[in-house]
Design a protein around this motif. Sequence first.
Motif, PDB file in Angstrom:
ATOM      1  N   ARG A  99       0.819  -1.206   0.000  1.00 19.07           N
ATOM      2  CA  ARG A  99       0.000   0.000   0.000  1.00 19.07           C
ATOM      3  C   ARG A  99       0.857   1.263   0.000  1.00 19.07           C
ATOM      4  O   ARG A  99       0.445   2.300  -0.514  1.00 19.07           O
ATOM      5  CB  ARG A  99      -0.937   0.026   1.219  1.00 19.07           C
ATOM      6  N   ALA A 100       2.032   1.169   0.601  1.00 19.58           N
ATOM      7  CA  ALA A 100       2.904   2.346   0.700  1.00 19.58           C
ATOM      8  C   ALA A 100       3.303   2.873  -0.671  1.00 19.58           C
ATOM      9  O   ALA A 100       3.578   4.065  -0.829  1.00 19.58           O
ATOM     10  CB  ALA A 100       4.152   2.011   1.520  1.00 19.58           C
ATOM     11  N   LYS A 101       3.332   1.993  -1.672  1.00 21.98           N
ATOM     12  CA  LYS A 101       3.680   2.471  -3.020  1.00 21.98           C
ATOM     13  C   LYS A 101       2.442   2.594  -3.907  1.00 21.98           C
ATOM     14  O   LYS A 101       2.554   2.775  -5.118  1.00 21.98           O
ATOM     15  CB  LYS A 101       4.713   1.554  -3.669  1.00 21.98           C
ATOM     16  N   GLY A 102       1.259   2.467  -3.300  1.00 23.50           N
ATOM     17  CA  GLY A 102       0.032   2.671  -4.044  1.00 23.50           C
ATOM     18  C   GLY A 102      -0.600   1.411  -4.588  1.00 23.50           C
ATOM     19  O   GLY A 102      -1.580   1.484  -5.343  1.00 23.50           O
ATOM     20  N   ASP A 103      -0.061   0.241  -4.229  1.00 26.58           N
ATOM     21  CA  ASP A 103      -0.597  -1.031  -4.738  1.00 26.58           C
ATOM     22  C   ASP A 103      -1.601  -1.602  -3.740  1.00 26.58           C
ATOM     23  O   ASP A 103      -1.222  -2.198  -2.736  1.00 26.58           O
ATOM     24  CB  ASP A 103       0.554  -2.021  -4.953  1.00 26.58           C
ATOM     25  N   THR A 104      -2.876  -1.418  -4.026  1.00 29.45           N
ATOM     26  CA  THR A 104      -3.912  -1.998  -3.169  1.00 29.45           C
ATOM     27  C   THR A 104      -4.643  -3.152  -3.856  1.00 29.45           C
ATOM     28  O   THR A 104      -5.501  -3.791  -3.243  1.00 29.45           O
ATOM     29  CB  THR A 104      -4.947  -0.924  -2.778  1.00 29.45           C
ATOM     30  N   LYS A 105      -4.316  -3.415  -5.112  1.00 27.62           N
ATOM     31  CA  LYS A 105      -5.033  -4.441  -5.862  1.00 27.62           C
ATOM     32  C   LYS A 105      -4.566  -5.857  -5.521  1.00 27.62           C
ATOM     33  O   LYS A 105      -5.387  -6.758  -5.328  1.00 27.62           O
ATOM     34  CB  LYS A 105      -4.896  -4.193  -7.370  1.00 27.62           C
ATOM     35  N   ARG A 106      -3.262  -6.059  -5.453  1.00 35.00           N
ATOM     36  CA  ARG A 106      -2.784  -7.423  -5.179  1.00 35.00           C
ATOM     37  C   ARG A 106      -3.173  -7.917  -3.786  1.00 35.00           C
ATOM     38  O   ARG A 106      -3.566  -9.085  -3.643  1.00 35.00           O
ATOM     39  CB  ARG A 106      -1.276  -7.519  -5.426  1.00 35.00           C
ATOM     40  N   PRO A 107      -3.108  -7.067  -2.740  1.00 32.53           N
ATOM     41  CA  PRO A 107      -3.642  -7.530  -1.447  1.00 32.53           C
ATOM     42  C   PRO A 107      -5.117  -7.911  -1.529  1.00 32.53           C
ATOM     43  O   PRO A 107      -5.568  -8.839  -0.850  1.00 32.53           O
ATOM     44  CB  PRO A 107      -3.432  -6.316  -0.533  1.00 32.53           C
ATOM     45  N   LEU A 108      -5.880  -7.212  -2.387  1.00 35.31           N
ATOM     46  CA  LEU A 108      -7.293  -7.540  -2.584  1.00 35.31           C
ATOM     47  C   LEU A 108      -7.453  -8.925  -3.194  1.00 35.31           C
ATOM     48  O   LEU A 108      -8.268  -9.731  -2.743  1.00 35.31           O
ATOM     49  CB  LEU A 108      -7.949  -6.490  -3.488  1.00 35.31           C
ATOM     50  N   TYR A 109      -6.652  -9.218  -4.217  1.00 35.91           N
ATOM     51  CA  TYR A 109      -6.745 -10.523  -4.868  1.00 35.91           C
ATOM     52  C   TYR A 109      -6.374 -11.653  -3.894  1.00 35.91           C
ATOM     53  O   TYR A 109      -7.012 -12.711  -3.875  1.00 35.91           O
ATOM     54  CB  TYR A 109      -5.822 -10.580  -6.086  1.00 35.91           C
ATOM     55  N   ILE A 110      -5.339 -11.406  -3.095  1.00 31.78           N
ATOM     56  CA  ILE A 110      -4.912 -12.415  -2.117  1.00 31.78           C
ATOM     57  C   ILE A 110      -6.017 -12.664  -1.109  1.00 31.78           C
ATOM     58  O   ILE A 110      -6.338 -13.821  -0.777  1.00 31.78           O
ATOM     59  CB  ILE A 110      -3.631 -11.953  -1.397  1.00 31.78           C
ATOM     60  N   LEU A 111      -6.595 -11.584  -0.620  1.00 30.64           N
ATOM     61  CA  LEU A 111      -7.651 -11.705   0.382  1.00 30.64           C
ATOM     62  C   LEU A 111      -8.866 -12.442  -0.165  1.00 30.64           C
ATOM     63  O   LEU A 111      -9.504 -13.237   0.531  1.00 30.64           O
ATOM     64  CB  LEU A 111      -8.053 -10.315   0.878  1.00 30.64           C
ATOM     65  N   PHE A 112      -9.185 -12.187  -1.433  1.00 27.38           N
ATOM     66  CA  PHE A 112     -10.322 -12.867  -2.052  1.00 27.38           C
ATOM     67  C   PHE A 112     -10.073 -14.377  -2.104  1.00 27.38           C
ATOM     68  O   PHE A 112     -10.949 -15.173  -1.744  1.00 27.38           O
ATOM     69  CB  PHE A 112     -10.556 -12.322  -3.458  1.00 27.38           C
ATOM     70  N   ALA A 113      -8.885 -14.755  -2.556  1.00 24.34           N
ATOM     71  CA  ALA A 113      -8.558 -16.188  -2.642  1.00 24.34           C
ATOM     72  C   ALA A 113      -8.562 -16.834  -1.259  1.00 24.34           C
ATOM     73  O   ALA A 113      -9.109 -17.935  -1.069  1.00 24.34           O
ATOM     74  CB  ALA A 113      -7.198 -16.365  -3.310  1.00 24.34           C
ATOM     75  N   ALA A 114      -7.963 -16.142  -0.273  1.00 23.73           N
ATOM     76  CA  ALA A 114      -7.920 -16.683   1.091  1.00 23.73           C
ATOM     77  C   ALA A 114      -9.324 -16.787   1.674  1.00 23.73           C
ATOM     78  O   ALA A 114      -9.640 -17.741   2.400  1.00 23.73           O
ATOM     79  CB  ALA A 114      -7.045 -15.799   1.984  1.00 23.73           C
ATOM     80  N   GLY A 115     -10.176 -15.820   1.344  1.00 18.68           N
ATOM     81  CA  GLY A 115     -11.541 -15.837   1.856  1.00 18.68           C
ATOM     82  C   GLY A 115     -12.361 -16.995   1.316  1.00 18.68           C
ATOM     83  O   GLY A 115     -13.161 -17.594   2.039  1.00 18.68           O
ATOM     84  N   ILE A 116     -12.162 -17.301   0.040  1.00 19.35           N
ATOM     85  CA  ILE A 116     -12.863 -18.454  -0.546  1.00 19.35           C
ATOM     86  C   ILE A 116     -12.449 -19.736   0.166  1.00 19.35           C
ATOM     87  O   ILE A 116     -13.284 -20.594   0.487  1.00 19.35           O
ATOM     88  CB  ILE A 116     -12.555 -18.552  -2.053  1.00 19.35           C
ATOM     89  N   ILE A 117     -11.149 -19.863   0.417  1.00 20.09           N
ATOM     90  CA  ILE A 117     -10.655 -21.038   1.149  1.00 20.09           C
ATOM     91  C   ILE A 117     -11.281 -21.093   2.536  1.00 20.09           C
ATOM     92  O   ILE A 117     -11.722 -22.155   3.001  1.00 20.09           O
ATOM     93  CB  ILE A 117      -9.112 -20.987   1.240  1.00 20.09           C
ATOM     94  N   ASN A 118     -11.323 -19.942   3.204  1.00 21.25           N
ATOM     95  CA  ASN A 118     -11.907 -19.870   4.548  1.00 21.25           C
ATOM     96  C   ASN A 118     -13.374 -20.311   4.550  1.00 21.25           C
ATOM     97  O   ASN A 118     -13.810 -21.089   5.405  1.00 21.25           O
ATOM     98  CB  ASN A 118     -11.785 -18.430   5.070  1.00 21.25           C
ATOM     99  N   LEU A 119     -14.128 -19.815   3.582  1.00 18.13           N
ATOM    100  CA  LEU A 119     -15.555 -20.147   3.501  1.00 18.13           C
ATOM    101  C   LEU A 119     -15.771 -21.642   3.259  1.00 18.13           C
ATOM    102  O   LEU A 119     -16.590 -22.284   3.928  1.00 18.13           O
ATOM    103  CB  LEU A 119     -16.206 -19.335   2.380  1.00 18.13           C
TER     104      LEU A 119
END
Length: 440
Positions: free
Chosen positions: A152-172
Amino acid sequence: MTEGAITSKLIAFSVPLILSSVLQLLFNAADVIVVGRFAGDNSLAAVGSTSSLINLLVNLFQGLSIGTNVVAANYFGAGKKQCLQQTVHTAMLLSVFSGILLTALGVAGAKLLLRMMQAPEEVLNLAAKYLQIYFGGITATMIYNFGSALLRAKGDTKRPLYILFAAGIINLLLNLLFVIAFRMDVAGVALATVISQCFAAALITVILTRETDDFRITVRKLHIDRDIFIRILKIGLPAGFQGIMFSFSNVIIQSSINTFGSTVIAGNSAGISIEGFVYTSMNGFSQGTLTFTSQNMGAGKKDRIKRAAVISQFIVIVIGLVLGNAVVFFSRGLLGIFSKNPMVIDAGVQRLKIVCSTYALCGMMDCMGNTVRGTGHSVLPMAVTLVGACGLRLLWIATVFQIPQFHSCFTIFLSYPISWVLTWIAHLICFAAVLRRNEG
Protein backbone atom coordinates in the motif's frame (compact mmCIF):
# COMPACT_ATOMS: atom_id res chain seq x y z
CA MET A 1 -0.03 10.29 -5.25
CA THR A 2 2.17 13.37 -5.34
CA GLU A 3 0.93 14.44 -8.78
CA GLY A 4 -2.43 14.82 -10.55
CA ALA A 5 -6.06 15.02 -9.45
CA ILE A 6 -6.51 14.30 -5.76
CA THR A 7 -10.05 12.91 -5.72
CA SER A 8 -9.45 10.35 -8.47
CA LYS A 9 -6.16 9.26 -6.87
CA LEU A 10 -7.81 8.82 -3.46
CA ILE A 11 -10.69 6.86 -4.95
CA ALA A 12 -8.44 4.66 -7.10
CA PHE A 13 -6.28 3.87 -4.08
CA SER A 14 -9.04 3.51 -1.51
CA VAL A 15 -11.63 1.44 -3.39
CA PRO A 16 -9.46 -1.72 -3.48
CA LEU A 17 -8.81 -1.19 0.24
CA ILE A 18 -12.56 -0.98 0.84
CA LEU A 19 -13.19 -4.09 -1.25
CA SER A 20 -10.46 -5.93 0.66
CA SER A 21 -12.04 -5.01 3.97
CA VAL A 22 -15.54 -5.84 2.73
CA LEU A 23 -14.33 -9.22 1.51
CA GLN A 24 -12.70 -9.86 4.87
CA LEU A 25 -15.93 -8.95 6.62
CA LEU A 26 -17.98 -11.13 4.29
CA PHE A 27 -15.84 -14.10 5.13
CA ASN A 28 -15.83 -13.22 8.84
CA ALA A 29 -19.61 -12.88 8.66
CA ALA A 30 -19.71 -16.28 6.98
CA ASP A 31 -17.88 -17.64 10.04
CA VAL A 32 -20.53 -16.19 12.33
CA ILE A 33 -23.44 -17.21 10.08
CA VAL A 34 -22.24 -20.81 9.69
CA VAL A 35 -21.60 -21.26 13.40
CA GLY A 36 -24.83 -19.49 14.36
CA ARG A 37 -27.06 -21.45 11.99
CA PHE A 38 -25.41 -24.87 12.35
CA ALA A 39 -23.96 -24.82 15.90
CA GLY A 40 -26.42 -22.63 17.84
CA ASP A 41 -26.72 -19.28 19.60
CA ASN A 42 -24.15 -20.15 22.30
CA SER A 43 -21.53 -20.81 19.61
CA LEU A 44 -22.53 -17.58 17.86
CA ALA A 45 -22.10 -15.69 21.15
CA ALA A 46 -18.75 -17.43 21.79
CA VAL A 47 -17.23 -16.42 18.45
CA GLY A 48 -18.74 -12.92 18.51
CA SER A 49 -17.69 -12.13 22.05
CA THR A 50 -14.00 -12.68 21.26
CA SER A 51 -13.66 -9.90 18.66
CA SER A 52 -12.97 -7.08 21.11
CA LEU A 53 -10.43 -9.24 22.98
CA ILE A 54 -8.67 -10.23 19.75
CA ASN A 55 -8.44 -6.57 18.77
CA LEU A 56 -7.08 -5.70 22.21
CA LEU A 57 -4.18 -8.13 21.84
CA VAL A 58 -3.50 -7.54 18.13
CA ASN A 59 -3.80 -3.75 17.86
CA LEU A 60 -0.35 -2.89 19.20
CA PHE A 61 1.23 -4.79 16.31
CA GLN A 62 -1.35 -3.49 13.87
CA GLY A 63 -0.07 -0.08 14.92
CA LEU A 64 3.44 -1.14 13.94
CA SER A 65 2.14 -2.12 10.49
CA ILE A 66 0.65 1.40 10.24
CA GLY A 67 4.07 2.77 11.21
CA THR A 68 5.59 0.61 8.47
CA ASN A 69 3.16 2.01 5.92
CA VAL A 70 3.88 5.64 6.88
CA VAL A 71 7.66 5.22 6.94
CA ALA A 72 7.79 3.28 3.66
CA ALA A 73 5.41 5.73 1.92
CA ASN A 74 7.46 8.67 3.15
CA TYR A 75 10.73 7.22 1.84
CA PHE A 76 9.02 6.23 -1.41
CA GLY A 77 7.67 9.77 -1.89
CA ALA A 78 11.10 11.25 -1.09
CA GLY A 79 12.91 8.81 -3.42
CA LYS A 80 15.20 7.44 -0.65
CA LYS A 81 15.83 3.96 -2.05
CA GLN A 82 18.30 2.63 0.52
CA CYS A 83 16.11 3.63 3.44
CA LEU A 84 13.12 2.06 1.72
CA GLN A 85 14.97 -1.24 1.31
CA GLN A 86 15.91 -1.26 4.98
CA THR A 87 12.30 -0.52 5.93
CA VAL A 88 11.00 -3.47 3.89
CA HIS A 89 13.36 -6.00 5.48
CA THR A 90 12.99 -4.64 8.99
CA ALA A 91 9.20 -4.70 8.73
CA MET A 92 8.92 -8.29 7.51
CA LEU A 93 11.19 -9.65 10.24
CA LEU A 94 9.27 -7.58 12.77
CA SER A 95 6.02 -9.21 11.60
CA VAL A 96 7.35 -12.67 12.49
CA PHE A 97 8.47 -11.61 15.97
CA SER A 98 5.09 -9.91 16.52
CA GLY A 99 3.22 -13.08 15.62
CA ILE A 100 5.27 -15.29 17.92
CA LEU A 101 4.68 -12.96 20.87
CA LEU A 102 0.94 -12.79 20.16
CA THR A 103 0.70 -16.58 20.01
CA ALA A 104 2.22 -16.85 23.48
CA LEU A 105 -0.13 -14.20 24.90
CA GLY A 106 -3.30 -15.45 23.24
CA VAL A 107 -2.89 -19.17 23.83
CA ALA A 108 -1.81 -18.89 27.47
CA GLY A 109 -4.19 -16.15 28.56
CA ALA A 110 -7.41 -16.91 26.67
CA LYS A 111 -9.56 -18.31 29.47
CA LEU A 112 -8.27 -15.89 32.11
CA LEU A 113 -9.02 -12.87 29.91
CA LEU A 114 -12.50 -14.16 29.06
CA ARG A 115 -13.29 -14.62 32.75
CA MET A 116 -12.17 -11.04 33.39
CA MET A 117 -14.66 -9.99 30.67
CA GLN A 118 -17.45 -11.75 32.59
CA ALA A 119 -18.12 -14.18 29.74
CA PRO A 120 -21.14 -16.36 30.67
CA GLU A 121 -20.24 -19.89 31.73
CA GLU A 122 -22.20 -21.42 28.85
CA VAL A 123 -19.94 -19.73 26.25
CA LEU A 124 -16.64 -19.58 28.18
CA ASN A 125 -15.10 -22.88 27.07
CA LEU A 126 -16.22 -22.44 23.47
CA ALA A 127 -14.78 -18.91 23.29
CA ALA A 128 -11.50 -20.02 24.89
CA LYS A 129 -11.10 -22.86 22.38
CA TYR A 130 -11.73 -20.45 19.50
CA LEU A 131 -9.16 -17.96 20.80
CA GLN A 132 -6.44 -20.54 21.40
CA ILE A 133 -6.68 -21.93 17.87
CA TYR A 134 -6.95 -18.46 16.35
CA PHE A 135 -3.84 -17.18 18.11
CA GLY A 136 -1.97 -20.39 17.31
CA GLY A 137 -1.81 -19.16 13.70
CA ILE A 138 -1.60 -15.40 14.26
CA THR A 139 1.96 -15.14 12.85
CA ALA A 140 0.55 -15.69 9.37
CA THR A 141 -1.90 -12.81 9.91
CA MET A 142 0.94 -10.52 10.96
CA ILE A 143 3.03 -11.41 7.89
CA TYR A 144 0.09 -10.62 5.61
CA ASN A 145 -0.70 -7.33 7.42
CA PHE A 146 2.87 -6.03 7.29
CA GLY A 147 3.33 -7.21 3.71
CA SER A 148 0.14 -5.57 2.50
CA ALA A 149 1.10 -2.37 4.37
CA LEU A 150 4.32 -2.27 2.34
CA LEU A 151 2.47 -2.74 -0.95
CA ARG A 152 0.00 0.00 0.00
CA ALA A 153 2.90 2.35 0.70
CA LYS A 154 3.68 2.47 -3.02
CA GLY A 155 0.03 2.67 -4.04
CA ASP A 156 -0.60 -1.03 -4.74
CA THR A 157 -3.91 -2.00 -3.17
CA LYS A 158 -5.03 -4.44 -5.86
CA ARG A 159 -2.78 -7.42 -5.18
CA PRO A 160 -3.64 -7.53 -1.45
CA LEU A 161 -7.29 -7.54 -2.58
CA TYR A 162 -6.75 -10.52 -4.87
CA ILE A 163 -4.91 -12.42 -2.12
CA LEU A 164 -7.65 -11.71 0.38
CA PHE A 165 -10.32 -12.87 -2.05
CA ALA A 166 -8.56 -16.19 -2.64
CA ALA A 167 -7.92 -16.68 1.09
CA GLY A 168 -11.54 -15.84 1.86
CA ILE A 169 -12.86 -18.45 -0.55
CA ILE A 170 -10.65 -21.04 1.15
CA ASN A 171 -11.91 -19.87 4.55
CA LEU A 172 -15.55 -20.15 3.50
CA LEU A 173 -15.18 -23.63 2.00
CA LEU A 174 -13.31 -24.88 5.05
CA ASN A 175 -15.98 -23.38 7.34
CA LEU A 176 -18.66 -25.39 5.60
CA LEU A 177 -16.53 -28.53 5.68
CA PHE A 178 -15.37 -28.28 9.31
CA VAL A 179 -18.61 -27.02 10.91
CA ILE A 180 -21.32 -28.73 8.88
CA ALA A 181 -19.62 -31.94 7.70
CA PHE A 182 -17.15 -32.58 10.53
CA ARG A 183 -19.24 -31.00 13.36
CA MET A 184 -16.19 -29.18 14.75
CA ASP A 185 -18.22 -26.20 16.04
CA VAL A 186 -16.13 -23.10 16.93
CA ALA A 187 -12.87 -25.05 16.55
CA GLY A 188 -13.69 -25.56 12.88
CA VAL A 189 -14.28 -21.85 12.32
CA ALA A 190 -10.98 -20.96 14.01
CA LEU A 191 -9.01 -23.62 12.12
CA ALA A 192 -10.46 -22.46 8.79
CA THR A 193 -9.34 -18.91 9.59
CA VAL A 194 -5.80 -20.03 10.45
CA ILE A 195 -5.40 -22.09 7.28
CA SER A 196 -6.68 -19.29 5.05
CA GLN A 197 -4.36 -16.76 6.72
CA CYS A 198 -1.37 -19.06 6.18
CA PHE A 199 -2.28 -19.11 2.50
CA ALA A 200 -2.47 -15.29 2.39
CA ALA A 201 0.88 -14.96 4.19
CA ALA A 202 2.55 -17.33 1.73
CA LEU A 203 1.23 -15.40 -1.28
CA ILE A 204 2.22 -11.95 0.01
CA THR A 205 5.70 -13.27 0.79
CA VAL A 206 6.10 -14.71 -2.71
CA ILE A 207 4.99 -11.39 -4.24
CA LEU A 208 7.50 -9.37 -2.21
CA THR A 209 10.36 -11.75 -3.04
CA ARG A 210 9.61 -11.29 -6.76
CA GLU A 211 9.28 -7.50 -6.83
CA THR A 212 11.62 -5.73 -9.25
CA ASP A 213 11.93 -2.46 -7.30
CA ASP A 214 13.07 -1.42 -3.83
CA PHE A 215 10.16 -3.25 -2.20
CA ARG A 216 11.75 -6.61 -3.03
CA ILE A 217 12.61 -8.93 -0.14
CA THR A 218 15.88 -10.88 -0.16
CA VAL A 219 16.22 -13.47 2.61
CA ARG A 220 19.88 -12.71 3.32
CA LYS A 221 19.02 -9.03 3.86
CA LEU A 222 16.41 -9.70 6.55
CA HIS A 223 17.51 -7.86 9.67
CA ILE A 224 16.26 -5.23 12.10
CA ASP A 225 17.79 -1.89 11.17
CA ARG A 226 18.02 0.11 14.39
CA ASP A 227 17.22 3.55 12.96
CA ILE A 228 14.34 2.29 10.80
CA PHE A 229 12.98 0.24 13.71
CA ILE A 230 13.01 3.31 15.96
CA ARG A 231 11.21 5.39 13.31
CA ILE A 232 8.56 2.67 12.86
CA LEU A 233 8.14 2.55 16.64
CA LYS A 234 7.79 6.34 16.91
CA ILE A 235 4.86 6.29 14.51
CA GLY A 236 3.54 2.78 15.11
CA LEU A 237 3.61 2.56 18.90
CA PRO A 238 1.32 5.55 19.47
CA ALA A 239 -1.04 4.21 16.78
CA GLY A 240 -0.86 0.74 18.35
CA PHE A 241 -1.31 2.03 21.87
CA GLN A 242 -4.28 4.05 20.65
CA GLY A 243 -5.70 0.85 19.15
CA ILE A 244 -5.12 -1.02 22.39
CA MET A 245 -6.90 1.59 24.48
CA PHE A 246 -9.68 1.82 21.91
CA SER A 247 -10.06 -1.95 22.12
CA PHE A 248 -9.82 -1.82 25.91
CA SER A 249 -12.79 0.52 26.01
CA ASN A 250 -14.63 -1.90 23.71
CA VAL A 251 -13.68 -4.79 26.00
CA ILE A 252 -15.23 -2.90 28.92
CA ILE A 253 -18.32 -2.27 26.80
CA GLN A 254 -18.44 -5.94 25.78
CA SER A 255 -18.08 -6.91 29.45
CA SER A 256 -21.05 -4.70 30.28
CA ILE A 257 -23.07 -6.26 27.46
CA ASN A 258 -22.09 -9.74 28.69
CA THR A 259 -24.00 -9.09 31.92
CA PHE A 260 -27.28 -9.11 29.94
CA GLY A 261 -26.88 -12.79 28.94
CA SER A 262 -26.04 -14.92 25.89
CA THR A 263 -29.09 -13.81 23.84
CA VAL A 264 -28.06 -10.15 23.98
CA ILE A 265 -24.43 -11.13 23.34
CA ALA A 266 -25.49 -13.04 20.21
CA GLY A 267 -27.59 -10.12 18.92
CA ASN A 268 -24.77 -7.69 19.63
CA SER A 269 -22.28 -9.98 17.83
CA ALA A 270 -24.50 -10.16 14.75
CA GLY A 271 -24.95 -6.37 14.82
CA ILE A 272 -21.18 -5.83 14.98
CA SER A 273 -20.70 -8.11 11.96
CA ILE A 274 -23.20 -6.06 9.95
CA GLU A 275 -22.05 -2.57 10.99
CA GLY A 276 -18.49 -3.55 10.12
CA PHE A 277 -19.36 -3.20 6.43
CA VAL A 278 -20.20 0.47 6.94
CA TYR A 279 -17.09 1.07 9.03
CA THR A 280 -14.67 -0.51 6.56
CA SER A 281 -16.19 1.41 3.66
CA MET A 282 -15.30 4.64 5.47
CA ASN A 283 -12.02 3.29 6.84
CA GLY A 284 -10.75 2.51 3.32
CA PHE A 285 -10.69 6.24 2.59
CA SER A 286 -9.21 6.87 6.01
CA GLN A 287 -6.31 4.52 5.19
CA GLY A 288 -6.03 6.08 1.73
CA THR A 289 -5.72 9.50 3.34
CA LEU A 290 -2.95 8.19 5.61
CA THR A 291 -0.81 6.97 2.70
CA PHE A 292 -1.64 10.02 0.57
CA THR A 293 -0.60 12.39 3.35
CA SER A 294 2.59 10.42 4.07
CA GLN A 295 3.75 10.45 0.44
CA ASN A 296 3.03 14.15 0.02
CA MET A 297 4.79 14.98 3.28
CA GLY A 298 7.84 13.17 1.90
CA ALA A 299 7.54 15.19 -1.31
CA GLY A 300 6.98 18.43 0.64
CA LYS A 301 3.56 19.15 -0.95
CA LYS A 302 1.51 20.58 1.91
CA ASP A 303 -1.27 22.10 -0.24
CA ARG A 304 -2.25 18.67 -1.55
CA ILE A 305 -2.55 17.45 2.04
CA LYS A 306 -5.02 20.22 2.91
CA ARG A 307 -7.18 19.54 -0.13
CA ALA A 308 -7.12 15.79 0.50
CA ALA A 309 -8.25 16.31 4.10
CA VAL A 310 -11.37 18.19 2.95
CA ILE A 311 -12.16 15.74 0.14
CA SER A 312 -11.79 12.66 2.37
CA GLN A 313 -14.07 14.18 5.02
CA PHE A 314 -16.80 14.79 2.44
CA ILE A 315 -16.48 11.25 1.06
CA VAL A 316 -16.75 9.50 4.45
CA ILE A 317 -19.75 11.64 5.45
CA VAL A 318 -21.62 10.54 2.33
CA ILE A 319 -20.65 6.89 2.77
CA GLY A 320 -21.54 6.89 6.46
CA LEU A 321 -24.93 8.51 6.01
CA VAL A 322 -26.01 6.42 3.02
CA LEU A 323 -24.75 2.99 4.10
CA GLY A 324 -25.38 3.49 7.82
CA ASN A 325 -29.03 4.39 7.40
CA ALA A 326 -29.51 1.67 4.79
CA VAL A 327 -28.37 -0.86 7.39
CA VAL A 328 -30.85 0.56 9.90
CA PHE A 329 -33.68 0.32 7.36
CA PHE A 330 -32.92 -3.33 6.51
CA SER A 331 -31.72 -4.30 10.00
CA ARG A 332 -34.25 -7.05 10.76
CA GLY A 333 -33.75 -8.80 7.47
CA LEU A 334 -29.96 -8.62 7.80
CA LEU A 335 -29.96 -9.89 11.37
CA GLY A 336 -32.29 -12.71 10.34
CA ILE A 337 -29.42 -14.14 8.29
CA PHE A 338 -27.47 -14.76 11.49
CA SER A 339 -30.22 -16.07 13.75
CA LYS A 340 -33.94 -16.86 13.64
CA ASN A 341 -34.36 -16.13 17.34
CA PRO A 342 -36.60 -12.99 17.61
CA MET A 343 -34.93 -11.95 20.87
CA VAL A 344 -31.49 -12.11 19.27
CA ILE A 345 -32.76 -10.01 16.35
CA ASP A 346 -34.32 -7.43 18.71
CA ALA A 347 -31.01 -7.07 20.56
CA GLY A 348 -29.14 -6.54 17.28
CA VAL A 349 -31.66 -3.99 16.00
CA GLN A 350 -31.21 -1.85 19.11
CA ARG A 351 -27.47 -1.63 18.51
CA LEU A 352 -27.75 -0.90 14.79
CA LYS A 353 -30.34 1.87 15.24
CA ILE A 354 -27.97 3.86 17.44
CA VAL A 355 -24.55 3.03 16.01
CA CYS A 356 -25.20 2.88 12.26
CA SER A 357 -27.45 5.94 12.04
CA THR A 358 -24.54 8.03 13.40
CA TYR A 359 -21.63 6.13 11.85
CA ALA A 360 -20.58 9.04 9.63
CA LEU A 361 -19.19 10.65 12.79
CA CYS A 362 -16.85 7.69 13.29
CA GLY A 363 -15.55 8.00 9.71
CA MET A 364 -14.91 11.71 10.17
CA MET A 365 -13.02 11.03 13.39
CA ASP A 366 -10.80 8.29 11.93
CA CYS A 367 -10.10 10.17 8.70
CA MET A 368 -9.01 13.33 10.47
CA GLY A 369 -6.89 11.34 12.92
CA ASN A 370 -5.09 9.56 10.06
CA THR A 371 -4.50 12.87 8.30
CA VAL A 372 -2.65 14.13 11.37
CA ARG A 373 -0.81 10.80 11.70
CA GLY A 374 0.27 10.91 8.06
CA THR A 375 2.12 14.18 8.70
CA GLY A 376 4.35 12.25 11.11
CA HIS A 377 2.63 13.41 14.32
CA SER A 378 1.51 10.06 15.69
CA VAL A 379 1.47 10.92 19.41
CA LEU A 380 -1.03 13.75 18.95
CA PRO A 381 -3.91 11.71 17.45
CA MET A 382 -3.17 8.95 19.96
CA ALA A 383 -3.56 11.31 22.90
CA VAL A 384 -6.74 12.82 21.46
CA THR A 385 -8.31 9.41 20.85
CA LEU A 386 -7.35 8.13 24.29
CA VAL A 387 -9.05 11.05 25.99
CA GLY A 388 -11.92 11.67 23.59
CA ALA A 389 -12.99 8.18 22.54
CA CYS A 390 -11.58 5.73 25.07
CA GLY A 391 -11.59 7.83 28.23
CA LEU A 392 -15.05 9.20 27.66
CA ARG A 393 -16.53 5.73 27.06
CA LEU A 394 -14.92 4.32 30.18
CA LEU A 395 -16.18 7.30 32.19
CA TRP A 396 -19.65 6.82 30.68
CA ILE A 397 -19.76 3.14 31.69
CA ALA A 398 -18.45 3.93 35.18
CA THR A 399 -20.98 6.72 35.82
CA VAL A 400 -24.05 7.07 33.61
CA PHE A 401 -24.44 3.32 32.97
CA GLN A 402 -24.34 2.60 36.71
CA ILE A 403 -27.42 4.75 37.38
CA PRO A 404 -30.32 2.25 37.75
CA GLN A 405 -32.68 3.98 35.32
CA PHE A 406 -29.89 4.15 32.68
CA HIS A 407 -28.56 0.61 33.21
CA SER A 408 -29.39 -0.66 29.71
CA CYS A 409 -27.82 -1.55 26.37
CA PHE A 410 -29.26 1.67 24.92
CA THR A 411 -27.12 3.69 27.33
CA ILE A 412 -24.02 1.67 26.41
CA PHE A 413 -24.49 2.21 22.68
CA LEU A 414 -25.13 5.94 23.14
CA SER A 415 -21.51 6.34 24.26
CA TYR A 416 -20.31 5.73 20.68
CA PRO A 417 -21.72 8.77 18.81
CA ILE A 418 -21.01 11.10 21.73
CA SER A 419 -17.34 10.06 21.82
CA TRP A 420 -17.00 10.22 18.02
CA VAL A 421 -18.14 13.80 17.62
CA LEU A 422 -16.02 15.14 20.51
CA THR A 423 -12.91 13.31 19.28
CA TRP A 424 -13.41 14.55 15.71
CA ILE A 425 -13.54 18.16 16.92
CA ALA A 426 -10.29 17.65 18.85
CA HIS A 427 -8.57 16.05 15.81
CA LEU A 428 -9.67 18.98 13.65
CA ILE A 429 -8.12 21.45 16.08
CA CYS A 430 -4.88 19.42 16.13
CA PHE A 431 -4.71 19.32 12.31
CA ALA A 432 -5.06 23.10 12.13
CA ALA A 433 -2.30 23.47 14.73
CA VAL A 434 0.04 21.11 12.83
CA LEU A 435 -0.48 23.02 9.58
CA ARG A 436 0.23 26.36 11.26
CA ARG A 437 3.44 25.01 12.79
CA ASN A 438 4.67 23.53 9.50
CA GLU A 439 3.93 26.71 7.61
CA GLY A 440 5.60 28.77 10.31
